[in-house]
Design an enzyme around this catalytic site. Structure first.
Site, PDB file in Angstrom:
ATOM      1  N   ARG A  66       0.823  -1.207   0.000  1.00 53.30           N
ATOM      2  CA  ARG A  66       0.000   0.000   0.000  1.00 53.30           C
ATOM      3  C   ARG A  66       0.858   1.258   0.000  1.00 53.30           C
ATOM      4  NH1 ARG A  66      -4.888   0.166   4.392  1.00 53.30           N
ATOM      5  NH2 ARG A  66      -3.455   1.404   5.635  1.00 53.30           N
ATOM      6  N   ALA A  94       8.097  -4.006  10.729  1.00 54.66           N
ATOM      7  CA  ALA A  94       8.162  -4.254  12.175  1.00 54.66           C
ATOM      8  C   ALA A  94       9.114  -5.421  12.449  1.00 54.66           C
ATOM      9  CB  ALA A  94       6.771  -4.584  12.700  1.00 54.66           C
ATOM     10  N   CYS A 153      -6.518  -2.218  12.494  1.00 57.04           N
ATOM     11  CA  CYS A 153      -6.902  -0.848  12.848  1.00 57.04           C
ATOM     12  C   CYS A 153      -8.371  -0.616  12.533  1.00 57.04           C
ATOM     13  CB  CYS A 153      -6.036   0.137  12.078  1.00 57.04           C
ATOM     14  SG  CYS A 153      -6.102  -0.163  10.311  1.00 57.04           S
ATOM     15  N   GLU A 212      -7.873   0.966  21.938  1.00 57.67           N
ATOM     16  CA  GLU A 212      -7.940   0.011  20.848  1.00 57.67           C
ATOM     17  C   GLU A 212      -7.701  -1.379  21.453  1.00 57.67           C
ATOM     18  OE1 GLU A 212      -4.842   0.925  18.060  1.00 57.67           O
ATOM     19  OE2 GLU A 212      -6.067   0.303  16.380  1.00 57.67           O
TER      20      GLU A 212
END
Ligand code: NAP
Length: 490
Positions: free
Chosen positions: A169, A186, A294, A391
């Site tokens: 992306r 990561a 997310c 979250e």
């Protein structure tokens, strides 16, 4: 490790840094271990970049930039298209690799390969359409020419939850626009990005256009890259606190930034909703990626008249979920990314129950090797519970009842985030009102998954800046130049 296919696949993944088209060890020889969260086993040891390696990667991106920017858009597009085709050929390998290093069930990993691949195809098409414009100024005294130019070398930082899609992306629009990149995946899930860099090499991407620096110490290396005046753009996907600190650092160099940050998505079910559809949507919006997205629905805001029936139905579905390693047939609940995530999920559930929520099912870690937490449903979650603010990033479906539309909107907007919202109603006018009233960058109206390469993905408020995908995505990597020329007839 379980079988020969996995051993062979992992052996084929590069273990070095990819800088200027060369695979090599870290300058100081440092390494990092990659672990399978379903077993706790180390599956591969790879290079861990130092500050010097990060700067070397930026050297390469900077040196490659003029030639790549000058490469005809059609040629850049064709490399992206070849990458798309190669990804289709290697889709099973990429899916299995993500399941091994991240834990998601294989079926979902295949879905991510399909989704992530679409960015390559989409931006191969967009590369040739990044046009400017030409026109007379209002006074008629001149002609205005507006042109688009690649911003320059970019630094891309991606999270562990979608190891392939978050990379494509960003990489695909950057390359389509004519930018070169340094990417830092990561430390928990670096293998997919390494395998993807190999794929780009095989697709014929020139040396230095994409450079990969995997590292166990992301802070110091990233700080050095961000502080370097040759860098012109920072694109980050990850948590809001890290995003905020990177924005502060990027401000010093007045860098272009794209920030895809955290979410706290409301999922509103009105009493006029089709409950079967709402339950299907809820399961998809909550349990995809074991709740570690997310875009995961975080707060199920359900009309009091249907809240109990909704809770009963989702609980029935959740109780049928099988937990296990993502490679096993029929598994829905794979491991969470690590033990810290399991502990945090447990704390959020405990806090909600202490404050009066009803635990319908689950609520505890699963006693087996790896980092597993049971799929959980909580109903009657009370205002003030931490689970409504934070979250969750785990498989916990938390239900809050509401009484009327204003109440639902107030609860939904009562968050610093604004990434995505989901609404279930059979009323067209109510659906339209919700589009206008919810503070959100994206919305699913009677659907539980909104991601699509053709859509502008991104958030409002603390959920971020900029858009990835869609017609907007390439403009994050382009800068505008306006030129005034004289009226040719004057
Ligand atoms: P994170 O801890 O913020 O990490 C994201 C990335 O930033 C990783 O590559 C991480 O590398 C790196 N990082 C951490 N500290 C850094 C620093 N000081 N300097 C430079 N880089 C640093 O987030 P995460 O736990 O990986 O991902 C989950 C979060 O991402 C959630 O909040 C989720 O909502 C968000 N997310 C947002 C989107 C979106 O599109 N809006 C999509 C997916 C995920 P290391 O881990 O190796 O240090």
């Amino acid at each position: 490790m379980s079988d020969e296919r996995e051993i062979e696949l992992l052996a084929g993944v590069p273990d070095g840094l990819f800088i200027d088209g060369v695979w090599r060890a870290a300058a100081d020889g440092a390494t990092l271990d990659v672990v399978d969260p379903a077993t706790g086993d180390v599956v591969k040891t790879i290079a861990s970049a130092s500050v010097a390696d990060g700067v070397a990667a930026l050297d390469a991106a900077d040196a490659a930039f003029p030639a790549w920017a000058a490469t005809p858009a059609r040629e850049r597009a064709e490399i992206l298209r070849r990458a798309f085709d190669l990804l289709q050929e290697r889709k099973e390998d990429f899916a299995l690799l993500m399941t091994i290093e991240m834990g998601k069930p294989l079926a979902e990993a295949r879905g991510e390969v399909a989704y992530g691949g679409e960015f390559l195809r989409w931006f191969s098409e967009e590369a040739v359409r990044a046009n400017g414009r030409y026109g007379a100024n209002p006074e008629g005294t001149g002609r205005m020419i507006v042109t688009q130019h690649p911003v320059g070398p970019c630094f891309l930082i991606t999270p562990w939850n979608f190891p392939l899609a978050m990379a494509t992306r960003k990489i695909a629009p950057a390359l389509a626009a004519g930018c070169t990149v340094v990417i830092k995946p990561a430390a928990l899930t670096p293998l997919t990005t390494l395998a993807f860099a190999k794929l780009l090499e095989d697709a014929g991407l020139p040396a230095g256009v994409v450079n990969v620096v995997t590292t166990a110490s992301s802070g110091p290396m990233s700080d050095a890259i961000i502080a370097d005046p040759r860098l012109r753009k920072l694109s980050f996907t990850g948590s809001t606190p890290v995003g905020v600190s990177l924005l502060e650092k990027a401000a010093k160099g007045v860098l272009r930034t794209s920030m895809e940050l955290g979410g706290n998505a409301p999922f509103i079910v009105f009493d006029d909703a089709d409950l079967d559809k709402a339950v299907d949507g809820a399961i998809a919006a909550k349990f995809r990626n074991i709740g570690q997205a997310c875009t995961a629905a975080n707060r199920f805001i359900v009309h009091r008249a249907v809240a109990d029936e909704f809770a009963r139905r989702v609980t029935e579905r959740v109780e049928s979920f099988r937990a296990g390693r993502g490679t096993e047939e029929g598994v829905v609940i794979g491991p969470l990314i690590d033990d810290k995530a399991v502990a945090k999920t447990g704390q959020l559930v405990a806090d909600a129950v202490e404050r009066g929520a009803t635990l319908r099912t689950g609520g505890a870690e699963i006693d087996r090797p790896g980092s597993f937490f049971a799929a959980t449903v909580l109903s009657d979650v009370r205002p003030g519970s931490e689970i409504l603010r934070e979250e969750i990033f785990g498989p916990v479906l938390a239900i809050v009842p509401f009484d009327d539309e204003d109440d639902a909107v107030r609860i939904a907007n009562d968050t610093e985030y604004g990434l995505v919202s989901y609404v279930y109603t059979e009323s067209l006018s109510r659906g339209q009102r919700m589009i206008e009233r919810l503070q959100t960058g994206m919305m699913g109206l009677n659907v539980g998954v909104v991601s699509n390469a053709a859509a502008p993905f991104g958030g409002w408020k603390m959920s971020g800046l900029g858009r990835e995908g869609g017609a907007e995505g390439i403009h994050e990597y382009l800068q505008t130049k306006y030129t005034l020329t004289a009226n040719p007839f004057a």
